[in-house]
Scaffold this motif. Structure first.
Motif, short mmCIF file in Angstrom:
data_model
loop_
_atom_site.label_atom_id
_atom_site.label_comp_id
_atom_site.label_asym_id
_atom_site.label_seq_id
_atom_site.Cartn_x
_atom_site.Cartn_y
_atom_site.Cartn_z
N GLY A 49 35.99 32.62 -5.98
CA GLY A 49 35.62 33.45 -5.58
C GLY A 49 36.70 34.65 -5.34
N PHE A 50 37.46 34.75 -4.53
CA PHE A 50 38.73 36.05 -4.25
C PHE A 50 39.35 36.28 -5.69
CE2 PHE A 50 42.96 37.29 -3.32
CZ PHE A 50 42.08 38.48 -3.07
N VAL A 51 39.21 34.49 -6.63
CA VAL A 51 40.73 35.82 -7.60
C VAL A 51 39.55 36.02 -8.49
CG1 VAL A 51 41.46 34.14 -9.33
CG2 VAL A 51 42.17 33.85 -7.02
N SER A 52 38.62 35.61 -9.03
CA SER A 52 37.65 36.15 -9.73
C SER A 52 37.04 37.65 -9.49
CB SER A 52 36.36 35.45 -10.06
OG SER A 52 36.28 33.95 -10.31
N THR A 53 36.98 37.49 -7.78
CA THR A 53 36.21 39.03 -7.59
C THR A 53 37.67 40.25 -7.91
OG1 THR A 53 34.51 38.70 -6.11
CG2 THR A 53 35.21 40.67 -5.33
N ALA A 54 39.04 40.17 -7.08
CA ALA A 54 40.53 40.37 -8.02
C ALA A 54 40.01 41.20 -9.30
CB ALA A 54 41.28 39.67 -7.20
N ALA A 55 40.14 40.29 -9.41
CA ALA A 55 40.16 40.38 -11.52
C ALA A 55 39.36 41.54 -11.85
CB ALA A 55 39.80 38.94 -11.82
N SER A 56 37.81 41.20 -11.71
CA SER A 56 36.27 41.66 -11.65
C SER A 56 36.29 43.36 -11.25
CB SER A 56 35.41 41.65 -11.37
OG SER A 56 35.27 39.83 -12.16
N ALA A 57 37.12 43.32 -10.14
CA ALA A 57 37.92 44.56 -8.97
C ALA A 57 38.68 45.60 -10.32
CB ALA A 57 37.70 44.28 -8.05
N ALA A 58 39.65 44.55 -10.85
CA ALA A 58 41.15 45.38 -11.48
C ALA A 58 40.23 45.74 -12.59
CB ALA A 58 41.71 44.82 -10.87
N ARG A 59 39.75 45.52 -13.14
CA ARG A 59 39.04 45.64 -14.13
C ARG A 59 38.18 46.97 -14.32
NH1 ARG A 59 35.36 41.03 -17.05
NH2 ARG A 59 34.30 42.40 -14.74
N TRP A 60 37.46 47.43 -13.17
CA TRP A 60 37.04 48.14 -13.11
C TRP A 60 37.89 49.25 -13.00
CZ3 TRP A 60 34.55 49.16 -7.09
CH2 TRP A 60 34.12 50.63 -7.58
N TRP A 61 38.94 48.96 -11.77
CA TRP A 61 39.76 50.13 -11.04
C TRP A 61 40.89 50.73 -12.73
CZ3 TRP A 61 45.02 49.24 -11.31
CH2 TRP A 61 45.86 50.55 -11.27
N LEU A 62 40.36 49.98 -13.89
CA LEU A 62 40.72 50.18 -15.27
C LEU A 62 40.39 51.36 -15.53
CD1 LEU A 62 43.40 47.18 -16.29
CD2 LEU A 62 44.40 49.71 -16.22
N ILE A 63 39.13 51.01 -15.88
CA ILE A 63 38.29 51.55 -16.86
C ILE A 63 37.67 52.63 -15.79
CG2 ILE A 63 35.98 51.29 -17.71
CD1 ILE A 63 36.31 48.04 -17.71
N ALA A 64 37.66 52.91 -15.02
CA ALA A 64 37.43 53.70 -13.77
C ALA A 64 38.85 55.10 -14.32
CB ALA A 64 37.09 53.69 -12.76
N ARG A 65 39.68 54.54 -13.64
CA ARG A 65 40.86 55.01 -14.19
C ARG A 65 40.84 56.05 -15.28
NH1 ARG A 65 44.51 55.25 -9.73
NH2 ARG A 65 46.57 55.80 -11.65
N SER A 66 40.99 55.51 -16.21
CA SER A 66 41.35 55.68 -18.13
C SER A 66 40.37 57.01 -18.16
CB SER A 66 41.00 54.34 -18.79
OG SER A 66 39.34 54.19 -18.91
N ALA A 67 39.17 57.03 -16.96
CA ALA A 67 37.70 58.03 -17.94
C ALA A 67 38.38 59.34 -16.90
CB ALA A 67 36.01 56.98 -17.29
N GLY A 68 39.14 59.29 -15.55
CA GLY A 68 39.62 60.15 -14.70
C GLY A 68 39.46 60.56 -13.70
N LEU A 69 38.46 58.59 -13.69
CA LEU A 69 37.43 59.01 -11.80
C LEU A 69 38.45 58.78 -10.61
CD1 LEU A 69 34.08 57.52 -13.17
CD2 LEU A 69 35.40 60.04 -12.63
N ARG A 70 38.70 58.92 -9.65
CA ARG A 70 39.48 58.67 -8.67
C ARG A 70 39.02 57.22 -8.18
NH1 ARG A 70 39.80 62.69 -5.04
NH2 ARG A 70 41.88 63.67 -6.98
N LEU A 71 39.46 55.70 -7.97
CA LEU A 71 39.23 54.41 -7.05
C LEU A 71 40.87 54.28 -6.89
CD1 LEU A 71 37.11 52.58 -6.48
CD2 LEU A 71 37.64 51.76 -9.59
N SER A 72 41.24 54.03 -5.52
CA SER A 72 41.93 52.90 -5.49
C SER A 72 41.56 51.31 -5.87
CB SER A 72 42.25 53.31 -3.75
OG SER A 72 40.80 52.96 -3.13
N LEU A 73 42.85 50.70 -5.78
CA LEU A 73 42.39 48.80 -6.14
C LEU A 73 41.78 48.41 -4.94
CD1 LEU A 73 42.59 46.63 -8.04
CD2 LEU A 73 45.31 46.39 -7.79
N PRO A 74 42.46 48.79 -3.98
CA PRO A 74 42.18 47.67 -2.50
C PRO A 74 40.39 48.42 -2.91
CG PRO A 74 43.98 49.07 -1.80
CD PRO A 74 43.10 49.30 -3.29
N GLN A 75 40.13 49.12 -2.54
CA GLN A 75 38.63 50.37 -2.39
C GLN A 75 38.47 49.20 -3.74
OE1 GLN A 75 37.15 51.69 -0.25
NE2 GLN A 75 35.55 52.00 -0.84
#
Length: 318
Positions: A49-75
Motif C-alpha cells: 500500500g505504501f508503494v501504491s500510495t507513493a506512486a499515486s501521490a507522485a502522479r498527483w504531484w506531477l499533474i498539479a505542478r504542470s498546472a502551476g499549483l504549488r504542492l510538495s511531494l511529501p505533502q
C-alpha cells in the motif's frame, strides 16, 4: 428529508448487493478468508500500500505542478493517505478525493485548479487501468461471453448501444454549451499531455496498478485460491474497474458481485470470488490506516492563500 434519502440510495444499493451475495453464496468462505489475514499478510498489505500510495501521490504531484499549483511531494503523500482512508470508510468511495482536491486548492489559492488536478490524476489512473483490462481480456477472451450474459442480458443489450449513443451526444452537446467553463480543464489537460509530464504519469499509474493487483493476489491466497496469477488478472482488473462506480460503501458492493461472477465463470468458485473481494477491501482499509496519523498531525489551515506559482518556475525546461 427527501434529499438525504436520495443520497443514501447508492450506499443502500451496495449493502443490498452484499446481503444478496451472502444469502446466495454463504459467508463461510468470507469468514475463513478474514481469519487468514494474519500479521505477515497485513504487513505485506501495508508495504504494498505504501508503494501504491507513493506512486499515486507522485502522479498527483506531477499533474498539479504542470498546472502551476504549488504542492510538495511529501505533502502529496500525506494528503493521499488521508484521502484513501476517507474513501475506504465513507460511501461512494470518492469523498476523500474531494476533500483532497478542495484542501489543496485552498492552500494553493485556486480551488478550481485543485479540483481539476485531482480529476485529471484520477482519470489518468483509470485510463491506464482500462487499457490494461482491455489488453488482458483480449489475451484471455473466455471470460467475455459469460460476463456479457451475466451483465448484459439480451433484453438489455438491445437498447444499450442506442443509449450509449444518446449519452455520447448529450456529452458532446454539454461540452459545446459549456466550452468556456471547460477551457481551464482543457488547458490543464494539454499541459499534462506534454513529454515532460505524461510519461511519468503513465509509469507511476502502472506502478500503482501493480500494487493494487498484488494486494488482490494476497486476498485471493488468503481465500484459498491457488490459481496462477495470470488466470486471476481478468477478474481482478474487472473488479478494479467496477470500483470506480459511485455505488459502494468504502469500495464494497459491485466489486464483490463482479468478482463472484468472474470467479464462477473461470471455474474458481463464486464463493471464493466473493471472499477474495471482501478480503481485498479489508486489506485496502488496513493499507490506508497510516492516514490516521495525518489527522493527528494535521497542520493548521493557512488563512492567507498562497500565490499561484507560475508554471515556468515549476516545470523545468527540457
Amino acid at each position: 428529508m427527501i434529499r438525504s434519502s436520495i443520497r443514501l440510495l447508492p450506499a443502500a444499493a451496495a449493502v443490498a448487493v452484499l446481503v444478496a451475495l451472502a444469502l446466495r453464496l454463504g459467508a463461510g468462505d468470507v469468514l475463513t478468508a478474514l481469519r487468514s489475514l494474519d500479521a505477515p499478510v497485513l504487513a505485506a498489505a501495508l508495504a504494498i500500500g505504501f508503494v501504491s500510495t507513493a506512486a499515486s501521490a507522485a502522479r498527483w504531484w506531477l499533474i498539479a505542478r504542470s498546472a502551476g499549483l504549488r504542492l510538495s511531494l511529501p505533502q502529496a503523500v500525506v494528503e493521499y493517505y488521508r484521502a484513501q482512508l476517507g474513501n475506504a470508510v465513507l460511501p461512494a468511495g470518492m469523498l476523500g478525493d474531494l476533500h483532497r482536491a478542495v484542501s489543496h486548492g485552498r492552500r494553493a489559492g485556486d480551488v478550481g485548479g485543485g479540483l481539476r488536478a485531482v480529476m485529471l490524476e484520477r482519470m489518468a489512473g483509470q485510463v491506464v487501468l482500462v487499457l490494461a483490462a482491455v489488453g488482458v481480456l483480449v489475451a484471455q477472451p473466455r471470460l467475455l461471453p459469460v460476463l456479457a450474459d451475466a451483465v448484459l442480458p439480451s433484453a438489455v443489450s438491445e437498447w444499450v448501444v442506442p443509449a450509449l449513443a444518446v449519452a455520447a451526444a448529450v456529452l458532446v452537446g454539454v461540452g459545446i454549451v459549456f466550452r468556456h467553463r471547460l477551457a481551464p480543464l482543457v488547458t490543464d489537460l494539454r499541459r499534462m499531455a506534454t513529454m515532460r509530464v505524461w510519461p511519468g504519469v503513465v509509469v507511476l499509474s502502472a506502478v500503482a496498478l501493480v500494487g493494487y493487483l498484488a494486494t488482490f493476489v494476497l486476498a485471493a491466497r488468503a481465500a484459498g485460491v491457488t490459481a496462477p496469477v495470470a488466470d486471476l488478472l481478468p477478474p481482478m482488473l474487472l473488479a478494479l474497474l467496477v470500483m470506480g462506480l459511485p455505488v459502494n460503501v468504502g469500495g464494497f458492493g459491485p466489486r464483490e458481485a463482479i468478482t463472484a461472477v468472474a470467479f464462477g465463470a473461470l471455474g474458481l468458485g463464486a464463493a471464493a470470488g466473493f471472499a477474495t473481494a471482501v478480503g481485498y477491501g479489508v486489506l485496502c482499509l488496513v493499507s490506508a490506516l497510516p492516514g490516521l496519523a495525518t489527522f493527528v498531525r494535521r497542520t493548521p489551515t493557512v488563512l492567507i492563500p498562497a500565490q499561484r506559482t507560475p508554471r515556468a518556475a515549476l516545470v523545468p525546461a527540457s
